[in-house]
Enzyme design. Sequence first.
Site, PDB file in Angstrom:
ATOM      1  N   GLU A  11       0.705  -1.103   0.364  1.00  0.00           N
ATOM      2  CA  GLU A  11      -0.047  -0.033  -0.109  1.00  0.00           C
ATOM      3  C   GLU A  11       0.831   1.318  -0.317  1.00  0.00           C
ATOM      4  O   GLU A  11       1.853   1.185   0.416  1.00  0.00           O
ATOM      5  CB  GLU A  11      -0.904   0.000   1.289  1.00  0.00           C
ATOM      6  CG  GLU A  11      -1.710  -1.267   1.418  1.00  0.00           C
ATOM      7  CD  GLU A  11      -2.681  -1.210   2.728  1.00  0.00           C
ATOM      8  OE1 GLU A  11      -2.533  -0.350   3.539  1.00  0.00           O
ATOM      9  OE2 GLU A  11      -3.172  -2.253   2.767  1.00  0.00           O
ATOM     10  N   LYS A  41       2.294   4.556   1.255  1.00  0.00           N
ATOM     11  CA  LYS A  41       2.295   5.070   2.644  1.00  0.00           C
ATOM     12  C   LYS A  41       2.277   6.418   2.740  1.00  0.00           C
ATOM     13  O   LYS A  41       3.039   7.244   2.403  1.00  0.00           O
ATOM     14  CB  LYS A  41       3.922   4.476   3.253  1.00  0.00           C
ATOM     15  CG  LYS A  41       3.876   4.937   4.701  1.00  0.00           C
ATOM     16  CD  LYS A  41       5.303   4.438   5.325  1.00  0.00           C
ATOM     17  CE  LYS A  41       5.204   4.663   6.818  1.00  0.00           C
ATOM     18  NZ  LYS A  41       5.157   6.012   7.074  1.00  0.00           N
ATOM     19  N   ARG A  57      -2.608   9.883  11.548  1.00  0.00           N
ATOM     20  CA  ARG A  57      -3.419   8.886  11.533  1.00  0.00           C
ATOM     21  C   ARG A  57      -5.131   9.052  12.174  1.00  0.00           C
ATOM     22  O   ARG A  57      -5.036   9.959  13.196  1.00  0.00           O
ATOM     23  CB  ARG A  57      -2.938   7.615  12.463  1.00  0.00           C
ATOM     24  CG  ARG A  57      -3.491   6.287  12.613  1.00  0.00           C
ATOM     25  CD  ARG A  57      -2.958   5.597  11.871  1.00  0.00           C
ATOM     26  NE  ARG A  57      -3.353   4.039  11.945  1.00  0.00           N
ATOM     27  CZ  ARG A  57      -2.724   3.101  12.374  1.00  0.00           C
ATOM     28  NH1 ARG A  57      -1.507   3.417  12.718  1.00  0.00           N
ATOM     29  NH2 ARG A  57      -3.351   1.953  12.405  1.00  0.00           N
ATOM     30  N   ARG A  90      -3.604   9.323  16.750  1.00  0.00           N
ATOM     31  CA  ARG A  90      -2.862   8.259  16.969  1.00  0.00           C
ATOM     32  C   ARG A  90      -2.385   8.308  18.632  1.00  0.00           C
ATOM     33  O   ARG A  90      -2.040   7.403  19.253  1.00  0.00           O
ATOM     34  CB  ARG A  90      -1.428   8.438  16.456  1.00  0.00           C
ATOM     35  CG  ARG A  90      -0.471   7.791  16.798  1.00  0.00           C
ATOM     36  CD  ARG A  90      -0.269   6.674  15.863  1.00  0.00           C
ATOM     37  NE  ARG A  90       1.272   6.193  15.935  1.00  0.00           N
ATOM     38  CZ  ARG A  90       1.906   5.902  17.207  1.00  0.00           C
ATOM     39  NH1 ARG A  90       1.177   5.583  18.174  1.00  0.00           N
ATOM     40  NH2 ARG A  90       3.115   5.115  17.220  1.00  0.00           N
ATOM     41  N   GLU A 109      -5.391   7.399   7.099  1.00  0.00           N
ATOM     42  CA  GLU A 109      -4.371   8.380   7.111  1.00  0.00           C
ATOM     43  C   GLU A 109      -5.068   9.463   6.446  1.00  0.00           C
ATOM     44  O   GLU A 109      -5.460   9.372   5.389  1.00  0.00           O
ATOM     45  CB  GLU A 109      -3.104   7.784   6.794  1.00  0.00           C
ATOM     46  CG  GLU A 109      -2.125   8.946   6.911  1.00  0.00           C
ATOM     47  CD  GLU A 109      -1.326   8.620   8.197  1.00  0.00           C
ATOM     48  OE1 GLU A 109      -1.435   7.702   8.787  1.00  0.00           O
ATOM     49  OE2 GLU A 109       0.011   9.159   8.320  1.00  0.00           O
ATOM     50  N   PHE A 139      -7.483   2.470   5.328  1.00  0.00           N
ATOM     51  CA  PHE A 139      -7.138   1.004   5.044  1.00  0.00           C
ATOM     52  C   PHE A 139      -7.701  -0.139   6.038  1.00  0.00           C
ATOM     53  O   PHE A 139      -7.124  -1.133   5.653  1.00  0.00           O
ATOM     54  CB  PHE A 139      -5.377   1.202   4.974  1.00  0.00           C
ATOM     55  CG  PHE A 139      -5.267   2.093   6.111  1.00  0.00           C
ATOM     56  CD1 PHE A 139      -4.828   1.450   7.301  1.00  0.00           C
ATOM     57  CD2 PHE A 139      -4.501   3.369   5.935  1.00  0.00           C
ATOM     58  CE1 PHE A 139      -4.279   2.285   8.300  1.00  0.00           C
ATOM     59  CE2 PHE A 139      -3.838   3.941   7.122  1.00  0.00           C
ATOM     60  CZ  PHE A 139      -3.755   3.221   8.327  1.00  0.00           C
ATOM     61  N   ARG A 184       3.451  -3.647  17.505  1.00  0.00           N
ATOM     62  CA  ARG A 184       4.280  -3.333  16.576  1.00  0.00           C
ATOM     63  C   ARG A 184       4.872  -4.643  16.075  1.00  0.00           C
ATOM     64  O   ARG A 184       5.624  -5.374  16.765  1.00  0.00           O
ATOM     65  CB  ARG A 184       5.587  -2.552  16.635  1.00  0.00           C
ATOM     66  CG  ARG A 184       6.150  -1.817  15.716  1.00  0.00           C
ATOM     67  CD  ARG A 184       7.178  -0.990  16.064  1.00  0.00           C
ATOM     68  NE  ARG A 184       6.978   0.308  16.703  1.00  0.00           N
ATOM     69  CZ  ARG A 184       6.440   1.299  16.261  1.00  0.00           C
ATOM     70  NH1 ARG A 184       6.111   1.445  14.689  1.00  0.00           N
ATOM     71  NH2 ARG A 184       6.210   2.364  16.945  1.00  0.00           N
ATOM     72  N   LYS A 206       6.979  -1.520   7.154  1.00  0.00           N
ATOM     73  CA  LYS A 206       7.057  -0.218   6.551  1.00  0.00           C
ATOM     74  C   LYS A 206       8.299  -0.221   5.757  1.00  0.00           C
ATOM     75  O   LYS A 206       9.414  -0.542   6.192  1.00  0.00           O
ATOM     76  CB  LYS A 206       7.074   0.955   7.334  1.00  0.00           C
ATOM     77  CG  LYS A 206       7.909   0.899   8.716  1.00  0.00           C
ATOM     78  CD  LYS A 206       7.458   2.292   9.647  1.00  0.00           C
ATOM     79  CE  LYS A 206       8.150   2.009  11.031  1.00  0.00           C
ATOM     80  NZ  LYS A 206       7.676   2.768  12.001  1.00  0.00           N
TER      81      LYS A 206
HETATM   82  P1  ATP Z   1       4.517   4.649  14.066  1.00  0.00           P
HETATM   83  O1  ATP Z   1       3.373   5.183  13.913  1.00  0.00           O
HETATM   84  O2  ATP Z   1       4.984   3.322  13.531  1.00  0.00           O
HETATM   85  O3  ATP Z   1       4.884   4.878  15.402  1.00  0.00           O
HETATM   86  P2  ATP Z   1       5.501   6.937  12.841  1.00  0.00           P
HETATM   87  O4  ATP Z   1       4.083   7.757  12.982  1.00  0.00           O
HETATM   88  O5  ATP Z   1       6.894   7.639  12.893  1.00  0.00           O
HETATM   89  O6  ATP Z   1       5.623   5.647  13.353  1.00  0.00           O
HETATM   90  P3  ATP Z   1       6.070   5.571  10.314  1.00  0.00           P
HETATM   91  O7  ATP Z   1       6.950   4.863  11.032  1.00  0.00           O
HETATM   92  O8  ATP Z   1       6.592   6.564   9.363  1.00  0.00           O
HETATM   93  O9  ATP Z   1       5.079   6.751  11.194  1.00  0.00           O
HETATM   94  O10 ATP Z   1       4.773   4.741   9.791  1.00  0.00           O
HETATM   95  C1  ATP Z   1       3.803   4.210  10.405  1.00  0.00           C
HETATM   96  C2  ATP Z   1       2.647   5.097  10.045  1.00  0.00           C
HETATM   97  O11 ATP Z   1       2.244   5.400   8.635  1.00  0.00           O
HETATM   98  C3  ATP Z   1       1.288   4.764  10.696  1.00  0.00           C
HETATM   99  O12 ATP Z   1       1.166   4.837  11.840  1.00  0.00           O
HETATM  100  C4  ATP Z   1       0.270   5.515   9.829  1.00  0.00           C
HETATM  101  O13 ATP Z   1       0.019   6.589  10.437  1.00  0.00           O
HETATM  102  C5  ATP Z   1       1.007   5.841   8.587  1.00  0.00           C
HETATM  103  N1  ATP Z   1       0.320   5.300   7.279  1.00  0.00           N
HETATM  104  C6  ATP Z   1       0.462   5.682   6.234  1.00  0.00           C
HETATM  105  N2  ATP Z   1      -0.154   5.044   5.106  1.00  0.00           N
HETATM  106  C7  ATP Z   1      -0.415   3.849   5.913  1.00  0.00           C
HETATM  107  C8  ATP Z   1      -1.064   2.518   5.343  1.00  0.00           C
HETATM  108  N3  ATP Z   1      -1.379   2.313   3.920  1.00  0.00           N
HETATM  109  N4  ATP Z   1      -1.347   1.721   6.126  1.00  0.00           N
HETATM  110  C9  ATP Z   1      -1.008   1.829   7.673  1.00  0.00           C
HETATM  111  N5  ATP Z   1      -0.408   2.752   8.060  1.00  0.00           N
HETATM  112  C10 ATP Z   1      -0.003   4.077   7.115  1.00  0.00           C
END
Ligand code: ATP
Length: 567
Positions: A244, A246, A251, A266, A296, A335, A413, A419
């Site tokens: 998918e 990103k 969130r 989040r 998102e 998603f 996690r 990712k």
């Molecule tokens: P995390 O949420 O994993 O603690 P983070 O906020 O720093 O870390 P990333 O590590 O960059 O973000 O990636 C995870 C986040 O990406 C998810 O929490 C969500 O908010 C976002 N995201 C974007 N696209 C998607 C998708 N298709 N499916 C799930 N999450 C997605």
Amino acid sequence: MLFNKIVDVFEQLEKITSGNKIRQILADFFKKCPKSELKIATYLLSGRISSEYKGVITGMSNSLVIRAIALASGKDKSLVIKIFKKTGDAGLTAQKLVGRKRASLSVKRVFQSLHRIAKVKGSKSQDIKIIILTNLLKIVSSKEAKYISRLVVGKMRLGAGDRAILDALSIAFTGSKQARKALDNAYQVNPDLGDLAERIAKKKIKGITSVGVLFKRPIKSMLAQRSKSMQEIFNKIPGEMSVEEKYDGERMQVHIKGKNIRIFSRRLEDISQQYPDVVDCIRQNIRCKSAILDGECCAVDKKGKLLHFQTLMQRRRKYDIEKYIKKIPVCLFLFDILYLNNKSYLQKSYPERYKALKSTVKRQTSCVRLANRIVTKDPKKIQKFFKKMLKKGSEGIMIKSLAKDSVYKAGTRGWLWVKWKKEYAKGMVDTFDLVVVGAYRGKGKRAFSYGSVLCAVYDKKSKKYNTFTKLGTGFTDKNLRELPKILNKYKSKEKPFNVNAKKEIKPDVWFKPRIVVEVLGAEITKSPLHTANGLALRFPRFLRFRPDKSARQATSIREVVQFYRKK
Ligand code: ATP
């Protein structure tokens, strides 16, 4: 039950560090605690006056508590400030100056007073809060005053974290840690320790396995694992996967019940008021009796092109909301689905959930869409999709398992979601969300700001922030101007008690761990200077502020260690 029974537990916990002993003390207390007061006692022991997601706080800072201590003790404010400066703790200051020898206030009464303080809003609210606290401090013992003051400012300084409390509940009501897994699962969908305590006390394990999904009670978001190589991803997720886009936004967990719609962040905060446009859009384009959707939200331009995360952050505001809805339109990319028409979907596989999600989307419009994705197991197709996403300006891709066991792991996690970001393609290590705990004054061109900041990672076990790197590059002039504005609110006269740093680390200013920054790093190496398990991030580069993340949601020490081991 008298409040001093809880004070006894606090006093014991303060003297010990052994996890086992902490759990035993808490379990012994829970066994004896009257059932009718178990809920509020559990909140107080966790250092709060409500569940974390309800986030009820008294809204009193140290300086307001100092004023209340002065009034309650009849002592001069300057003396109170002097003692506070010496101890650095509102609790110890209160203990020294106020309190009767004997006190017999009930837990309920103390809890209600703290809630009364929390409820006061509007003009003169500070004065009224001070009066309520002063009256309370006048009728409690000095030990009680110590913990009441700490509860009021939200700093208990104790080792009783949420995990220890969950362990202790299991021991107290089932005789062992056997219920811990069930408690953990329940906590992810119902992050409310007080409620869980009541349930397990009443119906043992049955009380918590029956915890269901509820409208307006946010569920912890499922998180993604980071990986070092594509090969590792193929090993962990055999077979077809959902690949998918990103999205680089915020969130959103959308709760729908008929016409009622709430959006949670989040951080499990209710952000519906900031996004009335998203609420309307969901109302018009999603079809269901009730549902919880996961997605998102991104800022988009008039043509639907995705805009930068910082642009979206301008929508995080209390005022001028209507103006900014027009100025910065958004689109929610869905998603996942966690709940549909009174049925939980948490234990269903991702393909089943996705089918259900699709069935709810009446129309895909400029404000709500299904996330862009392909289903494949072909590495070439994945690579092509990844490149296409990067070209589009996305952060990368999310790769998700479609296996039978691909359930929604709330708050976890794991390897069901991985990712894969553009930094990997560039040969950089990855991005980390670090907490700023100190800063060094700027020199020369940066004399108006800080020259660099000291960043830390969070250790969930000890609840401490451990230093990991000194960050001085990547800041634009605008960022440099913002730095003092954002950070100075959290200045601390000395190293905060929850920051773990070596003696050699001497920033010009310390900050309470609040502000999270996203940092790109080139390499993790061993370093005797830092306390992040002796690891440090080399060549860090500032990417952006992360106001959507709380300090506890920053990168954990565990993730850093895992990452280092995989090298
Ligand atoms: P995390 O949420 O994993 O603690 P983070 O906020 O720093 O870390 P990333 O590590 O960059 O973000 O990636 C995870 C986040 O990406 C998810 O929490 C969500 O908010 C976002 N995201 C974007 N696209 C998607 C998708 N298709 N499916 C799930 N999450 C997605």
